[in-house]
Design an enzyme around this catalytic site. Structure first.
Site, PDB file in Angstrom:
ATOM      1  CG  ASP A  86       6.548   3.719  -6.801  1.00 27.52           C
ATOM      2  OD1 ASP A  86       5.928   4.796  -6.873  1.00 27.52           O
ATOM      3  OD2 ASP A  86       6.218   2.814  -6.034  1.00 27.52           O
ATOM      4  N   GLY A 102       6.742   7.222   6.651  1.00 26.92           N
ATOM      5  CA  GLY A 102       5.883   7.978   5.742  1.00 26.92           C
ATOM      6  C   GLY A 102       6.592   9.160   5.092  1.00 26.92           C
ATOM      7  NE  ARG A 156       4.475   9.261  -6.806  1.00 30.94           N
ATOM      8  CZ  ARG A 156       4.869   8.007  -6.618  1.00 30.94           C
ATOM      9  NH1 ARG A 156       6.026   7.603  -7.104  1.00 30.94           N
ATOM     10  NH2 ARG A 156       4.104   7.149  -5.964  1.00 30.94           N
ATOM     11  N   GLY A 186       0.814  -1.221   0.000  1.00 30.77           N
ATOM     12  CA  GLY A 186       0.000   0.000   0.000  1.00 30.77           C
ATOM     13  C   GLY A 186       0.841   1.261   0.000  1.00 30.77           C
ATOM     14  CE  LYS A 210       8.222   7.932  -3.455  1.00 29.49           C
ATOM     15  NZ  LYS A 210       8.793   7.281  -4.642  1.00 29.49           N
ATOM     16  CG  ASP A 243       5.355  -2.989  -4.795  1.00 28.00           C
ATOM     17  OD1 ASP A 243       6.006  -3.977  -5.162  1.00 28.00           O
ATOM     18  OD2 ASP A 243       5.857  -2.064  -4.135  1.00 28.00           O
ATOM     19  CG  ASN A 244       7.684  -0.232  -7.191  1.00 26.27           C
ATOM     20  OD1 ASN A 244       6.841   0.304  -6.473  1.00 26.27           O
ATOM     21  ND2 ASN A 244       8.887  -0.548  -6.766  1.00 26.27           N
TER      22      ASN A 244
HETATM   23  P1  AMP Z   1       9.167   1.017  -2.799  1.00 27.37           P
HETATM   24  O1  AMP Z   1      10.168  -0.087  -2.902  1.00 27.37           O
HETATM   25  O2  AMP Z   1       9.759   2.384  -2.569  1.00 27.37           O
HETATM   26  O3  AMP Z   1       8.191   1.009  -3.909  1.00 27.37           O
HETATM   27  O4  AMP Z   1       8.349   0.754  -1.451  1.00 27.37           O
HETATM   28  C1  AMP Z   1       7.738  -0.457  -1.132  1.00 27.37           C
HETATM   29  C2  AMP Z   1       6.702  -0.244  -0.081  1.00 27.37           C
HETATM   30  O5  AMP Z   1       7.280   0.345   1.081  1.00 27.37           O
HETATM   31  C3  AMP Z   1       5.555   0.656  -0.493  1.00 27.37           C
HETATM   32  O6  AMP Z   1       4.392   0.161   0.088  1.00 27.37           O
HETATM   33  C4  AMP Z   1       5.954   1.982   0.110  1.00 27.37           C
HETATM   34  O7  AMP Z   1       4.837   2.797   0.358  1.00 27.37           O
HETATM   35  C5  AMP Z   1       6.620   1.549   1.407  1.00 27.37           C
HETATM   36  N1  AMP Z   1       7.590   2.534   1.909  1.00 27.37           N
HETATM   37  C6  AMP Z   1       8.810   2.819   1.391  1.00 27.37           C
HETATM   38  N2  AMP Z   1       9.419   3.769   2.142  1.00 27.37           N
HETATM   39  C7  AMP Z   1       8.577   4.094   3.135  1.00 27.37           C
HETATM   40  C8  AMP Z   1       8.623   5.011   4.238  1.00 27.37           C
HETATM   41  N3  AMP Z   1       9.668   5.800   4.472  1.00 27.37           N
HETATM   42  N4  AMP Z   1       7.551   5.063   5.056  1.00 27.37           N
HETATM   43  C9  AMP Z   1       6.490   4.284   4.850  1.00 27.37           C
HETATM   44  N5  AMP Z   1       6.376   3.402   3.861  1.00 27.37           N
HETATM   45  C10 AMP Z   1       7.403   3.304   3.000  1.00 27.37           C
HETATM   46 MG    MG Z   2       6.585   1.491  -4.653  1.00 29.63          MG
END
Ligand code: AMP
Ligand code: MG
Length: 527
Positions: A287, A139, A196, A103, A126, A277-278
């Protein structure tokens, strides 16, 4: 249009089920596509850069961009009337393993506007604070990764590649601790928020998650929503969805995905984290994390140190991974189809269609009028072997190729694109000359005016890309409070195919100091 007159439409939240809980705490969210959540306000928001031309296209004029309310809005410190922000719920396969619910852990959709020029567009922040999907994360997003996303998504757009857009880059005034390389050297870094923009932020993982939970009704709802909104030309006029409609949708997702990957291969872009998810259902690049740009041509290169041992997401593996990811999407929609065969047939076609698009793309890179069959294939693969054999800058090579003619000395002509002149053995030189002779003969077959050919080649082989070290230089200056390089890169990358003599130094190969530098050739998911 002033901010206060913006109208928010929000087809997604109007049509798809919301998480009934509204408290902002981490949880498993079932039978719902999103959770309502507000951005977290920050200590001292300030604007770093606005994508003025895109803002205008969205209908946000200069006065609006200069309004202090715009800075507050773009940093998560204001909400406009009619906005009901939310975070999306999705799952995904990460590095080949099913990871369950992920998510939007640090992305919050502010709302959707219906623009005159660009149709429906959703604005998303973001790095605007925790959501019910933040899991163990905070977050937040740091300045360096936000600059990388802000510059790269626009660079991709201007190269003609499907991508999410970036409207603004703001500082929040807060700091956060990050262990940049996961090596125990944690440090405070400034936090930033990128706004974004995309017509849709749905991902393969949006469908996969309900499918993994056996929630067939939600899979159906999501696919039909995507058909109606992302692929409206496929929507049945009588509203009666059939297996054919779902298959057609899947075929279109495949088609957009293959187009996107072929573009990545054309310009030397390595996404770095092609988890499901990306992967956007629209086939947009989404992403921007530990992505990188190819300097010396190397199909085995990945910028992502987290993927160093496996190299799953290496440059030359992006097609296979996209295929693997589409298989996961096919599995997720299987209950709607009920038969394996039609999905399998689309997947077999995917490989064929990709190959055809890749051949056409390579032909255009080399200035051929069209792909002419196996002799061209041999020219492509021999060239790739040549480029990989000695460290050769991909971007510079193709650009120089357009101005090569047989009367020129090959080594002299291409000298600027070699990283290790000592690798240029007589054997290599002989191979290069032989290849160029075949290439010339192939060009003669087309009988294209050389100025026309050069113009064609320069419209698909960029002169300027966001080389990893260029982004890193802009980041290092920005971390000292100087944002000028962000503006410079933004301006020059707005016209990546044009000769821009004043920016010539940005078209040079990677300097030696950047070869193994963190941020230039090595990046992690820490952002
Ligand atoms: P990503 O590899 O950046 O696409 O992230 C994978 C998952 O981790 C996604 O669900 C992102 O929303 C979550 N995520 C990455 N970095 C953070 C963060 N600093 N705080 C909260 N969720 C994160
Ligand atoms: Mg992602």
């Amino acid at each position: 249009m002033s901010l206060n007159t913006l109208q928010f439409t929000d087809r997604l939240t109007a049509q798809l089920p919301a998480d009934p809980l509204t408290e902002n705490s981490c949880r498993s969210v079932e039978n719902a596509v999103y959770s309502w959540v507000l951005p977290t306000s920050t200590s001292q928001p300030s604007m770093v850069n606005i994508n003025e031309s895109f803002a205008l296209e969205l209908g946000l004029d200069t006065d609006t961009q200069n309004d202090p309310l715009f800075t507050d809005l773009m940093s998560g410190n204001a909400i406009l009337e009619g906005m009901k922000p939310y975070a999306l719920c999705y799952g995904g396969h990460q590095f080949g393993q099913w990871a369950g619910q992920l998510g939007d852990g640090r992305a919050i959709n502010l709302g959707e506007i219906n623009t005159q020029k660009l149709g429906f567009q959703t604005l998303q922040l973001k790095g605007a604070g925790k959501t019910p999907y933040s899991r163990r994360g905070d977050g937040l997003a740091v300045l360096r990764s936000s600059i990388r996303e802000y510059l790269c998504s626009e660079a991709m757009y201007n190269l003609g590649i499907p991508t999410t857009r970036a409207l603004s880059l703001a500082l929040t005034g807060d700091q956060v601790i990050r262990d940049k390389m996961y090596d125990g050297n944690a440090d405070f870094e400034p936090c930033a928020v990128v706004c974004r923009v995309s017509p849709s932020f749905l991902r393969f993982g949006s469908i996969q998650l309900p499918a993994s939970r056996g929630d067939e009704a939600l899979v159906k709802q999501l696919v039909e929503f995507s058909i109606n909104n992302d692929y409206p030309h496929l929507a049945p006029v009588d509203g009666q969805f059939t297996i054919e409609t779902y298959l057609n949708w899947f075929k279109n997702v495949c088609d957009n995905t293959s187009t996107m990957i072929v573009h990545w291969m054309r310009v030397g872009f390595v996404h770095g984290v092609m988890n499901t998810d990306n992967m956007s259902l629209l086939g947009e690049t989404i992403d921007y994390g530990p992505y990188g740009w190819i300097d010396n041509f190397d199909l085995g290169w990945t910028p992502n140190t987290t993927d160093e041992s496996q190299k799953r997401y290496r440059f030359g593996g992006q097609f296979q991974v996209s295929q693997w990811n589409l298989f996961q999407l096919a599995n997720a929609i299987f209950p709607l189809i009920g038969e394996v065969e039609p999905l399998q047939s689309i997947m077999s076609d995917y490989a064929i269609i990709y190959e055809q698009k890749w051949q056409k793309m390579m032909a255009s890179k080399l200035g051929f009028v069209d792909y002419q069959g196996t002799t061209d294939s041999a020219i492509f693969s021999d060239l790739e072997n040549l480029l990989a054999r000695v460290e050769t800058d991909m971007t510079l090579f193709y650009r120089l190729l357009s101005s090569y003619s047989s009367s020129k000395d090959a080594l002299q002509h291409f000298k600027d694109c070699y990283y290790n002149p000592e690798q240029l053995s007589s054997d290599y030189l002989q191979q290069l000359t032989q290849w160029l002779t075949r290439y010339q003969a192939r060009l003669n077959f087309d009988r294209l005016e050389s100025t026309t050919r050069q113009k064609n080649m320069n419209s698909v082989n960029p002169k300027y890309v966001l080389r990893n070290y260029l982004a890193q230089q802009a980041i290092e200056l920005a971390e000292k409070g100087d944002f000028s390089e962000i503006e410079t890169l933004k301006s020059l990358l707005a016209f990546p195919y044009d000769e821009q003599p004043e920016y010539q130094r940005y078209a040079q190969k990677r300097p030696d100091w950047a070869r193994d530098k963190v941020g230039c050739s090595m990046l992690s998911c820490s952002s």
